[in-house]
Motif scaffolding. Sequence first.
Motif, short mmCIF file in Angstrom:
data_model
loop_
_atom_site.label_atom_id
_atom_site.label_comp_id
_atom_site.label_asym_id
_atom_site.label_seq_id
_atom_site.Cartn_x
_atom_site.Cartn_y
_atom_site.Cartn_z
N MET A 1 1.01 -1.30 -0.04
CA MET A 1 0.08 -0.15 0.11
C MET A 1 0.82 1.33 -0.01
O MET A 1 1.73 1.31 0.82
N ASP A 2 0.62 2.34 -0.80
CA ASP A 2 1.24 3.27 -0.91
C ASP A 2 1.10 4.15 0.24
O ASP A 2 0.08 4.30 0.95
N LYS A 3 2.22 4.89 0.84
CA LYS A 3 2.06 5.73 1.88
C LYS A 3 1.50 7.15 1.81
O LYS A 3 1.50 7.48 0.42
N PHE A 4 0.74 7.52 3.00
CA PHE A 4 -0.02 8.75 2.58
C PHE A 4 0.56 9.66 3.70
O PHE A 4 0.48 9.44 4.68
N THR A 5 1.26 10.55 3.20
CA THR A 5 1.94 11.64 3.98
C THR A 5 1.11 13.08 3.67
O THR A 5 0.37 13.57 4.41
N THR A 6 1.56 13.71 2.40
CA THR A 6 0.99 14.96 2.28
C THR A 6 0.67 14.75 0.75
O THR A 6 1.39 14.34 -0.29
N ILE A 7 -0.48 15.35 0.24
CA ILE A 7 -0.86 15.42 -1.17
C ILE A 7 -1.44 16.78 -1.58
O ILE A 7 -2.09 17.38 -0.66
N THR A 8 -0.83 17.30 -2.62
CA THR A 8 -1.47 18.59 -3.07
C THR A 8 -2.08 18.44 -4.36
O THR A 8 -1.10 17.95 -5.18
N GLY A 9 -3.10 18.53 -4.57
CA GLY A 9 -3.64 18.04 -5.85
C GLY A 9 -5.40 18.63 -6.10
O GLY A 9 -5.70 19.64 -5.24
N ILE A 10 -5.76 18.47 -7.18
CA ILE A 10 -7.06 18.98 -7.65
C ILE A 10 -8.13 18.29 -7.00
O ILE A 10 -8.09 16.94 -6.77
N ALA A 11 -9.20 19.04 -6.28
CA ALA A 11 -10.14 18.26 -5.68
C ALA A 11 -11.50 18.84 -6.53
O ALA A 11 -11.95 19.65 -7.13
N ALA A 12 -12.24 17.49 -6.72
CA ALA A 12 -13.52 17.54 -7.63
C ALA A 12 -14.74 17.50 -6.64
O ALA A 12 -14.66 16.86 -5.62
N PRO A 13 -15.40 18.82 -7.01
CA PRO A 13 -16.59 18.95 -6.23
C PRO A 13 -17.77 18.05 -6.55
O PRO A 13 -18.08 17.99 -7.67
N MET A 14 -18.20 17.24 -5.59
CA MET A 14 -19.32 16.26 -5.74
C MET A 14 -20.51 16.66 -4.68
O MET A 14 -20.54 15.74 -3.82
N PRO A 15 -21.27 17.68 -4.71
CA PRO A 15 -22.31 17.83 -3.72
C PRO A 15 -23.33 17.08 -3.56
O PRO A 15 -23.95 17.10 -2.55
N LEU A 16 -23.52 16.15 -4.38
CA LEU A 16 -24.72 15.19 -4.08
C LEU A 16 -24.69 14.25 -2.88
O LEU A 16 -23.57 13.86 -2.72
N VAL A 17 -25.74 14.05 -2.14
CA VAL A 17 -25.76 13.57 -1.00
C VAL A 17 -26.11 12.10 -1.34
O VAL A 17 -26.55 11.75 -2.43
N ASN A 18 -25.71 11.17 -0.36
CA ASN A 18 -26.12 9.76 -0.53
C ASN A 18 -25.46 9.03 -1.73
O ASN A 18 -26.13 8.13 -2.61
N ILE A 19 -24.21 9.33 -2.02
CA ILE A 19 -23.65 8.62 -3.22
C ILE A 19 -23.31 7.37 -2.56
O ILE A 19 -22.37 7.11 -1.83
N ASP A 20 -23.90 6.32 -3.22
CA ASP A 20 -23.53 4.78 -2.48
C ASP A 20 -22.76 4.12 -3.47
O ASP A 20 -22.05 4.55 -4.44
N THR A 21 -22.38 2.84 -2.89
CA THR A 21 -21.40 2.22 -3.47
C THR A 21 -21.66 1.80 -4.96
O THR A 21 -20.63 1.57 -5.69
N ASP A 22 -22.89 1.66 -5.14
CA ASP A 22 -23.39 1.01 -6.41
C ASP A 22 -23.22 2.14 -7.55
O ASP A 22 -22.93 1.99 -8.80
N MET A 23 -23.18 3.49 -7.03
CA MET A 23 -22.95 4.65 -7.79
C MET A 23 -21.34 4.63 -8.26
O MET A 23 -21.04 5.11 -9.52
N ILE A 24 -20.67 4.45 -7.21
CA ILE A 24 -19.02 4.46 -7.31
C ILE A 24 -18.59 3.46 -8.12
O ILE A 24 -17.94 3.74 -9.04
N ILE A 25 -19.12 2.31 -8.27
CA ILE A 25 -18.51 1.21 -9.07
C ILE A 25 -19.96 0.05 -9.19
O ILE A 25 -20.41 -0.49 -8.07
N PRO A 26 -20.82 0.33 -10.13
CA PRO A 26 -21.91 -0.50 -10.33
C PRO A 26 -21.73 -2.29 -10.65
O PRO A 26 -20.40 -2.55 -10.67
#
Length: 201
Positions: A1-26
């Motif tokens: 597993m890759d280490k997570f220390t600090t990341i600086t990157g683009i953030a995508a806005p997804m304001p939709l509520v209740n994004i479920d796992t079937d939406m994430i990966i059908p």
Amino acid sequence: MDKFTTITGIAAPMPLVNIDTDMIIPKQFLKTIQRSGLGKNLFDEMRFTQDGAEIADFVLNKPSYRQAEIIVAGDNFGCGSSREHAPWALLDFGIRCVISTSFADIFFNNCFKNGILPIVMPQEVVDVLMQDAERGGNARMTIDLENQTVTTSDGQSFGFDVDPFRKHCLINGLDDIGLTLEKASSIDSFESKTKGLRPWV
């Protein structure tokens, strides 16, 4: 597993509520047990039409957000079924951090096991971060796990809580197997001792 220390990157806005796992990966993409290759199907039914064409107004299809590493999401992200393929797909796409006001428990736990940092923030902070994410690809958000801060592109900084053990695992890139291997010498010593005491085992 890759280490997570600090990341600086683009953030995508997804304001939709209740994004479920079937939406994430059908569900049709759950046949594999491989962790790689699922990124192309992330949010498949939101990203693509039935004939495979990109839906232009979906955030991750916009040029500014194709390289997003962070998602700022609406409430109750990762609800629904407990499929571990959901964090696998996010990670394979390149997402290392999801920020929301709340997460489904199983999804939340699975994120840590797969190198993704889920951050819970109050609604008023998520609103600020959402506005920053909406600035597009020229805005870079910084996630500093060591100091437990999220910093917007204009320098506003917000602290967040994280379990110390989970923080240790992410910073050191340790999944369940990695944690076990940390004790390899003790395990080997125990096995050698046990073999001498109980050779019939």
